[in-house]
Design an enzyme around this catalytic site. Structure first.
Site, mmCIF file in Angstrom:
data_model
loop_
_atom_site.group_PDB
_atom_site.id
_atom_site.type_symbol
_atom_site.label_atom_id
_atom_site.label_comp_id
_atom_site.label_asym_id
_atom_site.label_seq_id
_atom_site.Cartn_x
_atom_site.Cartn_y
_atom_site.Cartn_z
ATOM 1 N NE ARG A 178 -2.454 -1.721 3.319
ATOM 2 C CZ ARG A 178 -2.368 -3.019 3.622
ATOM 3 N NH1 ARG A 178 -2.861 -3.919 2.790
ATOM 4 N NH2 ARG A 178 -1.805 -3.417 4.736
ATOM 5 C CD GLU A 229 -1.382 -5.184 14.806
ATOM 6 O OE1 GLU A 229 -1.531 -4.851 13.617
ATOM 7 O OE2 GLU A 229 -2.138 -4.830 15.707
HETATM 8 P P1 AMP Z 1 4.106 -3.152 11.660
HETATM 9 O O1 AMP Z 1 5.388 -3.693 11.113
HETATM 10 O O2 AMP Z 1 3.615 -3.956 12.836
HETATM 11 O O3 AMP Z 1 4.220 -1.672 11.983
HETATM 12 O O4 AMP Z 1 2.988 -3.347 10.556
HETATM 13 C C1 AMP Z 1 2.856 -2.435 9.521
HETATM 14 C C2 AMP Z 1 2.506 -3.098 8.223
HETATM 15 O O5 AMP Z 1 1.483 -4.074 8.372
HETATM 16 C C3 AMP Z 1 1.985 -2.075 7.239
HETATM 17 O O6 AMP Z 1 2.450 -2.399 5.943
HETATM 18 C C4 AMP Z 1 0.479 -2.185 7.347
HETATM 19 O O7 AMP Z 1 -0.112 -2.048 6.090
HETATM 20 C C5 AMP Z 1 0.239 -3.583 7.914
HETATM 21 N N1 AMP Z 1 -0.644 -3.590 9.092
HETATM 22 C C6 AMP Z 1 -0.321 -4.016 10.334
HETATM 23 N N2 AMP Z 1 -1.346 -3.912 11.179
HETATM 24 C C7 AMP Z 1 -2.359 -3.395 10.478
HETATM 25 C C8 AMP Z 1 -3.702 -3.015 10.798
HETATM 26 N N3 AMP Z 1 -4.197 -3.171 12.024
HETATM 27 N N4 AMP Z 1 -4.460 -2.479 9.816
HETATM 28 C C9 AMP Z 1 -3.960 -2.315 8.567
HETATM 29 N N5 AMP Z 1 -2.719 -2.638 8.199
HETATM 30 C C10 AMP Z 1 -1.905 -3.178 9.135
#
Ligand code: AMP
Length: 179
Positions: free
Chosen positions: A67, A104
């Site tokens: 995205r 996550e």
């Molecule tokens: P992080 O590495 O945990 O900061 O996760 C970020 C990546 O995972 C980004 O590319 C987001 O698009 C996706 N992502 C993680 N959690 C979510 C969420 N709750 N809603 C939408 N996208 C998420």
């Protein structure tokens, strides 16, 4: 630097929808497809980012798979600079540098082309739709440093602030919306 007005913030907040239990139970997924298909919201966001980053004298925008490509490519074009994709493992055809990271909801690996930034010491903006734990962004900043460029800021359309994902990111962080 122009601050997002209350009205602009409302337009953006109202354009993102929550999808509970996606991709697995307990995760509330912030769906930005409803921002992208809303011309007013998409333009409001891109106008705001263009105004903010015009004065940064950036050399490249690096978008995170997938995205981050959408927002990053539009922004790079508006700023008249190049766009660099940071991709999931196995997608880039030339020699790459890789970095593993925790999500996550799981683990993954990102790659960048070794010659992604032809300008030496390039000033790079990283962009993605959302920061959750910050693992993806930290891996991206690390990749940018490894190939000899300089990440000046990480920008997110939305931040899940309760996860403190921006702690430990070795650059400035700007989130348009905080949840
Ligand atoms: P992080 O590495 O945990 O900061 O996760 C970020 C990546 O995972 C980004 O590319 C987001 O698009 C996706 N992502 C993680 N959690 C979510 C969420 N709750 N809603 C939408 N996208 C998420």
């Amino acid at each position: 630097m122009k601050i997002l007005s209350t009205q602009e913030r409302e337009i953006l907040l109202n354009s993102i929808r929550d999808i509970p239990d996606f991709p697995k139970e307990g995760i509330v997924f912030k769906d930005i497809t409803t921002l992208l298909n809303n011309a007013e919201a998409f333009k409001t966001l891109m106008n705001h980012l263009t105004e903010r980053y015009t004065e940064y004298n950036l050399d490249y925008v690096a978008g995170i798979d997938a995205r981050g490509f959408i927002f990053g490519a539009v922004l790079a074009d508006r700023l008249n600079i190049g766009f660099v994709p940071v991709r999931k493992k196995g997608k880039l055809p030339y020699t790459t540098v890789a970095e593993k990271y925790a999500l996550e909801y799981g683990f993954d690996e990102l790659e960048i082309h070794i010659d992604a930034f032809p300008k030496e010491g390039a000033k790079v903006l990283v962009i993605d739709d959302l920061i959750a734990t910050g693992g993806t962004a930290k891996a991206t900043v690390s990749l940018i440093n490894k190939v000899g460029a300089n990440c000046v800021e990480c920008c997110f359309v939305a931040e899940l602030a309760f996860l403190n994902g921006k702690d430990g990111i070795e650059s400035d962080v700007y989130s348009v919306l905080k949840f």
